[in-house]
Scaffold this motif. Structure first.
Motif, PDB file in Angstrom:
ATOM      1  N   GLY A  77       0.806  -1.209   0.000  1.00 53.17           N
ATOM      2  CA  GLY A  77       0.000   0.000   0.000  1.00 53.17           C
ATOM      3  C   GLY A  77       0.839   1.258   0.000  1.00 53.17           C
ATOM      4  O   GLY A  77       2.065   1.227   0.074  1.00 53.17           O
ATOM      5  N   ARG A 100      -3.783   3.748   1.414  1.00 51.41           N
ATOM      6  CA  ARG A 100      -4.488   2.895   0.464  1.00 51.41           C
ATOM      7  C   ARG A 100      -3.720   1.597   0.314  1.00 51.41           C
ATOM      8  O   ARG A 100      -2.646   1.564  -0.287  1.00 51.41           O
ATOM      9  N   GLU A 101      -4.270   0.532   0.881  1.00 50.03           N
ATOM     10  CA  GLU A 101      -3.584  -0.759   0.874  1.00 50.03           C
ATOM     11  C   GLU A 101      -3.480  -1.341  -0.519  1.00 50.03           C
ATOM     12  O   GLU A 101      -2.571  -2.121  -0.822  1.00 50.03           O
ATOM     13  N   ASP A 102      -4.415  -0.962  -1.403  1.00 47.99           N
ATOM     14  CA  ASP A 102      -4.437  -1.543  -2.753  1.00 47.99           C
ATOM     15  C   ASP A 102      -3.663  -0.698  -3.760  1.00 47.99           C
ATOM     16  O   ASP A 102      -3.685  -0.985  -4.957  1.00 47.99           O
ATOM     17  N   THR A 108       1.055  -1.292  -5.824  1.00 54.31           N
ATOM     18  CA  THR A 108       1.555  -2.665  -5.909  1.00 54.31           C
ATOM     19  C   THR A 108       1.675  -3.162  -7.338  1.00 54.31           C
ATOM     20  O   THR A 108       2.241  -4.213  -7.579  1.00 54.31           O
ATOM     21  N   GLY A 112      -2.864  -3.524  -7.875  1.00 49.13           N
ATOM     22  CA  GLY A 112      -3.986  -2.867  -7.227  1.00 49.13           C
ATOM     23  C   GLY A 112      -4.403  -1.600  -7.955  1.00 49.13           C
ATOM     24  O   GLY A 112      -4.266  -1.480  -9.178  1.00 49.13           O
TER      25      GLY A 112
END
Length: 359
Positions: free
Chosen positions: A135, A163-165, A168, A171
């Protein structure tokens, strides 16, 4: 403040050992080095040389590993950076001061995969275990309001978005977002990560607790060995390099609704109960003033395009026409972001709190 899953930061524990790499012995200290590769043995030797091994052993439980955020030439979109313009998912709005509507200024972003991936140094990955594996973590602050964090209302003037998504590759896509008019644009710097073992500052809650409030000798050793200089710079986690007093109790009281612009706040009937949460607070990010040669060198190394992107001229400059500037927080000041241990574990970055200190 604002966090972002999309959470809003409104606005840690001061002690504890974040690492698990039990490798090297520490000689006469009789302890095991759980901060391998971070300079801990050198730090221990400073105390032994002053015949203060007992003091070191008392402070040991408060040791933390800081993730040092050095500066370099700005990298590709989506990489960690200070200043310039952030790389945000398209569905994330630019954070504003909820009280005034003014846009907050972008301080920095961290792609957390850089702390955990195969390219990360082992001590960095070990220290980053308390942070999410993936994230993007973004920090914003209202530079014009220049709030100090002693008023519960100050929470509107800083934000952390998580924002973890994002960042990456698989995401949410991120895109370079130019700062809106009214926001200060700081000069862009890329980030390199390293690890450093740190004892608490002599003027801190952790040091007072470890030494039963008898911190005079520690303060003298700290000054004589110039350990203060070793706590400076930008960093995630670790211990704060305090400019003034300890900040953990301030966080506990102000986030509980007590105004600390005068000493009267500490006599508030709610203060005693709220103060029980003092040791829950830990440093999340320290942003230093940009006055060291490394930052100046990195700035000189930017390409013309990077200089424009960072606000140093051309169409990529800040919307209000100012050139990109380096961080400055008053007279030798620093900007700190603090978070409770339980909120960090829950990824509740919206509960963090900012404090600005300067002389």
């Amino acid at each position: 403040m604002t966090d972002g899953n999309d959470n809003t930061m409104g606005t840690g524990n001061t002690g504890g050992n974040d690492n698990t790499d039990n490798t090297a012995g520490l000689g006469k200290t009789g302890r095991t080095d759980t901060h391998g590769g971070t300079g801990l043995e050198t730090l221990a030797a400073v105390f032994e040389a002053e015949d203060q091994g007992d003091m070191f052993r008392a402070l040991w439980p408060s040791m933390r590993t800081a993730i040092i955020a050095g500066v370099t030439v700005p990298g590709a979109p989506g990489t960690s950076r200070f200043g310039g313009h952030p790389d945000l998912p398209a569905d994330v709005d630019w954070p504003v001061n909820a009280d005034t509507g003014a846009p907050l200024s972008f301080i920095g972003q961290f792609n957390l995969t850089e702390l955990h991936g195969p390219a990360a140094d082992a001590p960095v990955s070990a220290a980053a275990a308390v942070l999410p594996d993936t994230g993007m973590l973004y920090f914003f602050y209202d530079v014009d309001a220049f709030t100090w964090g002693f008023d519960p209302a100050d929470g509107a003037s800083a934000a952390i978005l998580f924002r973890e998504d994002a960042g990456t590759g698989a995401g949410a896509a991120v895109e370079r977002r130019k700062a809106p008019e009214g926001a200060t644009v700081y000069r862009a710097h890329g980030v390199t990560f390293g690890a450093r073992a740190e004892l608490p500052h002599p003027v801190s809650t952790a040091a007072a607790a470890a030494l039963d409030d008898d911190t005079g000798d520690y303060h003298d050793l700290f000054d004589d060995a110039e350990l203060e200089d070793e706590m400076g710079g930008h960093k995630l986690l670790g211990h704060s390099r305090n400019v003034q007093g300890a900040m953990e109790k301030q966080c506990a009281l102000v986030t509980g609704g007590i105004y600390l612009g005068s000493s009267a706040g500490y006599r508030d009937p709610r203060a005693e109960e709220l103060a029980k949460g003092t040791c829950d607070w830990r440093l999340l990010l320290q942003v230093d003033a940009a006055d060291d040669p490394e930052e100046e060198e990195a700035a000189e190394g930017e390409t013309e395009g990077e200089m424009q992107e960072s606000g140093a001229g051309g169409d990529g400059g800040s919307a209000d026409g100012d050139d990109g500037v380096e961080f400055e927080w008053g007279d030798d000041g620093r900007l700190f972001f603090w978070i409770r241990e339980q909120d960090l574990a829950a990824r509740n970055f919206g509960a963090a709190w900012h404090i600005l200190q300067c002389y």
